[in-house]
Motif scaffolding. Sequence first.
Motif, PDB file in Angstrom:
ATOM      1  N   ASN A  75       0.850   1.119   0.637  1.00 47.15           N
ATOM      2  CA  ASN A  75       0.134   2.248   0.037  1.00 47.15           C
ATOM      3  C   ASN A  75      -1.348   1.933  -0.151  1.00 47.15           C
ATOM      4  O   ASN A  75      -1.732   0.789  -0.380  1.00 47.15           O
ATOM      5  CB  ASN A  75       0.744   2.613  -1.313  1.00 47.15           C
ATOM      6  CG  ASN A  75       2.188   3.044  -1.187  1.00 47.15           C
ATOM      7  OD1 ASN A  75       3.094   2.240  -1.375  1.00 47.15           O
ATOM      8  ND2 ASN A  75       2.402   4.298  -0.855  1.00 47.15           N
ATOM      9  N   GLY A  76      -2.176   2.971  -0.075  1.00 45.53           N
ATOM     10  CA  GLY A  76      -3.609   2.809  -0.281  1.00 45.53           C
ATOM     11  C   GLY A  76      -3.964   2.746  -1.753  1.00 45.53           C
ATOM     12  O   GLY A  76      -3.151   3.056  -2.631  1.00 45.53           O
ATOM     13  N   ARG A  77      -5.196   2.353  -2.016  1.00 45.27           N
ATOM     14  CA  ARG A  77      -5.671   2.238  -3.396  1.00 45.27           C
ATOM     15  C   ARG A  77      -5.613   3.600  -4.081  1.00 45.27           C
ATOM     16  O   ARG A  77      -6.004   4.615  -3.504  1.00 45.27           O
ATOM     17  CB  ARG A  77      -7.095   1.708  -3.400  1.00 45.27           C
ATOM     18  CG  ARG A  77      -7.673   1.480  -4.793  1.00 45.27           C
ATOM     19  CD  ARG A  77      -9.039   0.842  -4.719  1.00 45.27           C
ATOM     20  NE  ARG A  77      -8.978  -0.469  -4.066  1.00 45.27           N
ATOM     21  CZ  ARG A  77     -10.071  -1.215  -3.805  1.00 45.27           C
ATOM     22  NH1 ARG A  77     -11.271  -0.759  -4.134  1.00 45.27           N
ATOM     23  NH2 ARG A  77      -9.941  -2.384  -3.218  1.00 45.27           N
ATOM     24  N   GLY A  78      -5.094   3.621  -5.299  1.00 44.48           N
ATOM     25  CA  GLY A  78      -4.995   4.869  -6.052  1.00 44.48           C
ATOM     26  C   GLY A  78      -3.662   5.572  -5.912  1.00 44.48           C
ATOM     27  O   GLY A  78      -3.429   6.593  -6.555  1.00 44.48           O
ATOM     28  N   SER A  79      -2.766   5.031  -5.106  1.00 38.27           N
ATOM     29  CA  SER A  79      -1.459   5.661  -4.926  1.00 38.27           C
ATOM     30  C   SER A  79      -0.617   5.528  -6.194  1.00 38.27           C
ATOM     31  O   SER A  79      -0.763   4.573  -6.956  1.00 38.27           O
ATOM     32  CB  SER A  79      -0.718   5.018  -3.761  1.00 38.27           C
ATOM     33  OG  SER A  79       0.607   5.514  -3.653  1.00 38.27           O
ATOM     34  N   ASN A  80       0.263   6.488  -6.399  1.00 33.64           N
ATOM     35  CA  ASN A  80       1.208   6.418  -7.518  1.00 33.64           C
ATOM     36  C   ASN A  80       2.373   5.486  -7.216  1.00 33.64           C
ATOM     37  O   ASN A  80       3.187   5.214  -8.110  1.00 33.64           O
ATOM     38  CB  ASN A  80       1.777   7.811  -7.818  1.00 33.64           C
ATOM     39  CG  ASN A  80       0.708   8.784  -8.260  1.00 33.64           C
ATOM     40  OD1 ASN A  80      -0.224   8.396  -8.960  1.00 33.64           O
ATOM     41  ND2 ASN A  80       0.833  10.044  -7.848  1.00 33.64           N
ATOM     42  N   LYS A  81       2.457   5.030  -5.980  1.00 32.16           N
ATOM     43  CA  LYS A  81       3.613   4.256  -5.548  1.00 32.16           C
ATOM     44  C   LYS A  81       3.197   2.891  -5.011  1.00 32.16           C
ATOM     45  O   LYS A  81       2.032   2.651  -4.683  1.00 32.16           O
ATOM     46  CB  LYS A  81       4.381   5.017  -4.472  1.00 32.16           C
ATOM     47  CG  LYS A  81       4.945   6.344  -4.954  1.00 32.16           C
ATOM     48  CD  LYS A  81       5.890   6.948  -3.930  1.00 32.16           C
ATOM     49  CE  LYS A  81       6.567   8.186  -4.483  1.00 32.16           C
ATOM     50  NZ  LYS A  81       7.575   8.723  -3.548  1.00 32.16           N
ATOM     51  N   GLU A  82       4.185   2.004  -4.933  1.00 33.96           N
ATOM     52  CA  GLU A  82       3.986   0.700  -4.302  1.00 33.96           C
ATOM     53  C   GLU A  82       5.182   0.428  -3.394  1.00 33.96           C
ATOM     54  O   GLU A  82       6.283   0.147  -3.865  1.00 33.96           O
ATOM     55  CB  GLU A  82       3.864  -0.417  -5.341  1.00 33.96           C
ATOM     56  CG  GLU A  82       3.610  -1.779  -4.692  1.00 33.96           C
ATOM     57  CD  GLU A  82       3.518  -2.917  -5.703  1.00 33.96           C
ATOM     58  OE1 GLU A  82       3.433  -4.079  -5.279  1.00 33.96           O
ATOM     59  OE2 GLU A  82       3.568  -2.631  -6.918  1.00 33.96           O
ATOM     60  N   VAL A  83       4.938   0.557  -2.098  1.00 35.52           N
ATOM     61  CA  VAL A  83       5.975   0.311  -1.100  1.00 35.52           C
ATOM     62  C   VAL A  83       5.603  -0.950  -0.342  1.00 35.52           C
ATOM     63  O   VAL A  83       4.514  -1.044   0.237  1.00 35.52           O
ATOM     64  CB  VAL A  83       6.124   1.500  -0.125  1.00 35.52           C
ATOM     65  CG1 VAL A  83       7.153   1.181   0.942  1.00 35.52           C
ATOM     66  CG2 VAL A  83       6.521   2.758  -0.884  1.00 35.52           C
ATOM     67  N   ARG A  84       6.514  -1.913  -0.335  1.00 34.62           N
ATOM     68  CA  ARG A  84       6.240  -3.203   0.300  1.00 34.62           C
ATOM     69  C   ARG A  84       6.884  -3.272   1.678  1.00 34.62           C
ATOM     70  O   ARG A  84       8.045  -2.896   1.863  1.00 34.62           O
ATOM     71  CB  ARG A  84       6.786  -4.353  -0.560  1.00 34.62           C
ATOM     72  CG  ARG A  84       6.443  -4.310  -2.018  1.00 34.62           C
ATOM     73  CD  ARG A  84       4.968  -4.412  -2.300  1.00 34.62           C
ATOM     74  NE  ARG A  84       4.346  -5.641  -1.846  1.00 34.62           N
ATOM     75  CZ  ARG A  84       3.137  -6.075  -2.227  1.00 34.62           C
ATOM     76  NH1 ARG A  84       2.434  -5.339  -3.078  1.00 34.62           N
ATOM     77  NH2 ARG A  84       2.641  -7.192  -1.761  1.00 34.62           N
ATOM     78  N   HIS A  85       6.128  -3.735   2.637  1.00 32.02           N
ATOM     79  CA  HIS A  85       6.648  -4.077   3.963  1.00 32.02           C
ATOM     80  C   HIS A  85       6.849  -5.589   3.972  1.00 32.02           C
ATOM     81  O   HIS A  85       5.905  -6.363   3.854  1.00 32.02           O
ATOM     82  CB  HIS A  85       5.656  -3.679   5.060  1.00 32.02           C
ATOM     83  CG  HIS A  85       6.024  -4.190   6.417  1.00 32.02           C
ATOM     84  ND1 HIS A  85       6.972  -3.601   7.208  1.00 32.02           N
ATOM     85  CD2 HIS A  85       5.563  -5.265   7.127  1.00 32.02           C
ATOM     86  CE1 HIS A  85       7.088  -4.266   8.343  1.00 32.02           C
ATOM     87  NE2 HIS A  85       6.236  -5.281   8.321  1.00 32.02           N
ATOM     88  N   ILE A  86       8.118  -5.999   4.089  1.00 32.24           N
ATOM     89  CA  ILE A  86       8.449  -7.421   3.972  1.00 32.24           C
ATOM     90  C   ILE A  86       9.066  -7.910   5.277  1.00 32.24           C
ATOM     91  O   ILE A  86      10.020  -7.308   5.790  1.00 32.24           O
ATOM     92  CB  ILE A  86       9.414  -7.655   2.791  1.00 32.24           C
ATOM     93  CG1 ILE A  86       8.754  -7.196   1.487  1.00 32.24           C
ATOM     94  CG2 ILE A  86       9.838  -9.121   2.707  1.00 32.24           C
ATOM     95  CD1 ILE A  86       9.671  -7.191   0.286  1.00 32.24           C
ATOM     96  N   GLU A  87       8.500  -8.983   5.800  1.00 32.66           N
ATOM     97  CA  GLU A  87       9.001  -9.580   7.042  1.00 32.66           C
ATOM     98  C   GLU A  87       9.661 -10.923   6.717  1.00 32.66           C
ATOM     99  O   GLU A  87       9.063 -11.769   6.048  1.00 32.66           O
ATOM    100  CB  GLU A  87       7.860  -9.764   8.045  1.00 32.66           C
ATOM    101  CG  GLU A  87       7.190  -8.439   8.416  1.00 32.66           C
ATOM    102  CD  GLU A  87       6.076  -8.596   9.451  1.00 32.66           C
ATOM    103  OE1 GLU A  87       5.835  -9.750   9.890  1.00 32.66           O
ATOM    104  OE2 GLU A  87       5.455  -7.579   9.803  1.00 32.66           O
ATOM    105  N   LEU A  88      10.882 -11.099   7.201  1.00 32.39           N
ATOM    106  CA  LEU A  88      11.670 -12.295   6.920  1.00 32.39           C
ATOM    107  C   LEU A  88      11.973 -13.045   8.207  1.00 32.39           C
ATOM    108  O   LEU A  88      12.272 -12.425   9.242  1.00 32.39           O
ATOM    109  CB  LEU A  88      12.984 -11.912   6.235  1.00 32.39           C
ATOM    110  CG  LEU A  88      12.865 -11.113   4.936  1.00 32.39           C
ATOM    111  CD1 LEU A  88      14.226 -10.610   4.497  1.00 32.39           C
ATOM    112  CD2 LEU A  88      12.222 -11.957   3.839  1.00 32.39           C
ATOM    113  N   LEU A  89      11.929 -14.362   8.144  1.00 30.91           N
ATOM    114  CA  LEU A  89      12.228 -15.200   9.304  1.00 30.91           C
ATOM    115  C   LEU A  89      13.731 -15.402   9.428  1.00 30.91           C
ATOM    116  O   LEU A  89      14.396 -15.787   8.463  1.00 30.91           O
ATOM    117  CB  LEU A  89      11.527 -16.556   9.165  1.00 30.91           C
ATOM    118  CG  LEU A  89      11.768 -17.576  10.297  1.00 30.91           C
ATOM    119  CD1 LEU A  89      11.193 -17.062  11.618  1.00 30.91           C
ATOM    120  CD2 LEU A  89      11.158 -18.932   9.928  1.00 30.91           C
ATOM    121  N   LEU A  90      14.263 -15.127  10.626  1.00 31.11           N
ATOM    122  CA  LEU A  90      15.683 -15.378  10.906  1.00 31.11           C
ATOM    123  C   LEU A  90      15.786 -16.481  11.956  1.00 31.11           C
ATOM    124  O   LEU A  90      16.202 -16.250  13.087  1.00 31.11           O
ATOM    125  CB  LEU A  90      16.373 -14.104  11.430  1.00 31.11           C
ATOM    126  CG  LEU A  90      16.536 -12.943  10.453  1.00 31.11           C
ATOM    127  CD1 LEU A  90      17.314 -11.813  11.113  1.00 31.11           C
ATOM    128  CD2 LEU A  90      17.272 -13.397   9.193  1.00 31.11           C
TER     129      LEU A  90
END
Length: 608
Positions: A254-269
Motif C-alpha cells: 500500500n502507498g503512504r496514507g492508505s488505511n490498510k497494510e497489505v504485505r507481499h511476503i516471499e518465502l524460500l522453498l
Amino acid sequence: MNLSVSNSPFDAEQAAQLNQIFQTLTAEQQIWLSGYLTAQQTTQESASEVPQQVAEYVLNSESETEVNNRHITVVYGSETGNAQSLAEIFADRLVEQNHTVKLTAMDEFKPKELKKVEDLFVITATHGEGDPPDNALTFHEFIHSRKAPKLENVRFSVLALGDESYEYFCQTGKDFDARLLELGAEQLAERQDCDLDFDELAEKWMNTNIEIINQSSGNEPTVTSTETVQSAKEKRYTKANPYQAEVLENINLNGRGSNKEVRHIELLLDNYGESFEPGDCVVVLPQNDPEIVSLLTETLGWDKGTEVTINDDGDTLTLEKALTEHFEVTKLTKPLLQKAAELFGNTELLAQVEDAEWIQQYIDGRDVIDLLNAFPATNLSPGNLYKFLRKLPPREYSIASSYEATPDEVHITVGAVRYEAHERARNGVCSVQLAERVQPGDTIPIYLKKNPNFKFPFDETTPVIMIGPGTGVAPFRSYLQEREELGLSGNTWLFFGEQYFTTDFLYQTEWQAWLKDETLSRLDVAFSRDTDEKVYVQHRIAEQSEAFYKWLIDGAALYVCGDEKNMAKDVHETIRYVLEQEGGMSETDAEAYLTQMKKDKRYQRDVY
C-alpha cells in the motif's frame, strides 16, 4: 485382494478407484486386462524388471484372505481439502483391513446409488453459516428431499469438521447424521465433531468404526495398520512437521496514507520436495503477540516459567511458551465459555452461559484477558488451563505465485488486521506477526496445502473470469503468472476492488503488463472510496452484464476469492441478476444454472 498404498504403487484415491473398477470385471475381462497391461509394460520397460515385479504381486495376492462381504462407501464434502485428505486415509485403512471400499466426493456420487449402499461413512466440513461445502450441496439436498430412499439396511457413521468459533459448528455433519437416522439407517460409531485441530479425534473415529465393522464381519483383520492420521500426514511437511521457510522479502504493497497494510511476503522453498498449483495454500503456524502473552500472564498472576499442562497426556510447557505457541488466547467461542464456567468457580459466569444470546454477544471482539478480568477464576490452576483453551490454529493464505515461474519460492499476500474493540486495540494473530515481527532473513514454520476445490484450466479455449477484491486477488496473480510462463494468452477477465486507486491498487504494474502482452484480456476495477457513492466489484459486474453473460454462455469458468459474509454473497446475487436480466431466466432458473456450474466445476469459490 484390495489395493492400498501399502501393497501397491498407487495413492489412496487411485487404489479406491481401481478397486471399484475391479469389482465390475468378469473373469474373462480380468484376464484380458492383465495381458494388455503386461504387453504395454513390456513395450515400455526392460523385460528384465517386469517379470519379477509381477511375480511378487501375484505372490502377495495369493497370500491374502477373501475380501469381507459388506461393501463400504466413503463420501466426503470438502471445501479446502481437509475432509478429502481424511477420507483418503480412512479408505486406505479399510482396504488394508481387506474391505471393499468405494471412495468418492459427494458431487460425484450418484443419488440413485444410495439405496444400494451397505456401509456408508460421511466425512464432511461445514462452510459459512452452517452450509454444506460446494461439492456437498447436491448430495445434501437429495438426502433431505422426499426422493431420498429408506435406508433400513444401511449402517453409517459421520465425521464432521468445523470451527468452534462459528455459531453453527459442524452443522453439515449434524444434518447428515440426523437425516440418516430419520431414513432408518443404523449408526455405527457416534458422530464425531472436530474443531480445527482434528487429528486425534479423527483417529479415534476411524479406529472405532474399523473395530466395529471387523467384529460384525466375523473376520479377524488381516492387516494391522500402525499408521496414524498424524503419521500419514507427516510423510509430507504438515502442522506436526513444518518446514522452516526463510523470509526473502516482506513488502508493504500500500502507498503512504492508505488505511490498510497489505504485505507481499516471499518465502524460500529450498529442497522442499513438493510442487504447488494456483489455488493451493501456504499454511503458517503463528505465534501470539509477546505483549498479549505478558498481559495474560499478569492477569493470571502466575510466573512465566511455571510449568502448565497442555493436554490429557500430561505434557507440559512453560507458561510463556504455552501461551505463545500452543494456546489460542485472542478469540472466545461458545464452547470455551461453557468450559470456563465449569472450571472457574465463578457463579456469575455459570448463570450467564445459560443464555445463548448473551454468549453470542459477549464473545464478539473479546479475548481470554477480557474473560478473566470480567469473571475471575478462583479454581483455575496450571494443571487445568488446557481444559478450556483450545490449540492455536494455523492460518491459511492463498498462494500468490507460480511454481513454474519461481519453483524455489512461494509468495503470499497478507492483510494486517487491526481494530479497536471494548476499549482495547486488537490485532490479527498471524497477520500482524508477519507485518511487524518478521523480517527478511527470519524463518517461519509453514507447509503447503492442496486445494482440490479451487483449480484452474490451462488452455486457451476456456474463458476464465476472476473476481478477487483486496487480498482475494492472490490466487489470480498465481494463475496469470503461470499462464505467462506457459505462453497462454487471452480469454481471462479480472475484477479487482479496493478503497483508493492511488494507494491500494495491489500489484498494479503486473496487471498492466499482463494486459499489454494479452495474458490478461480484460480488467475491471472498483475503488470504493474514490467516489461519493461507494462502488464495489459487484457493481462493475452489473455494469458489464451483457459481456459477462456472453462469457458465461460461452463456457467461462468463474472464480471468486475473498470475504464470504459480504463480498461473495453480493457477487453471487449480482451474477444471478445478470442471468435473469440478460438470459431472461427466473430467479429459480438462474440459481439452478449457478448450481449446475458448481457441479461442473465452472463456478469455484475460495472464501473466508
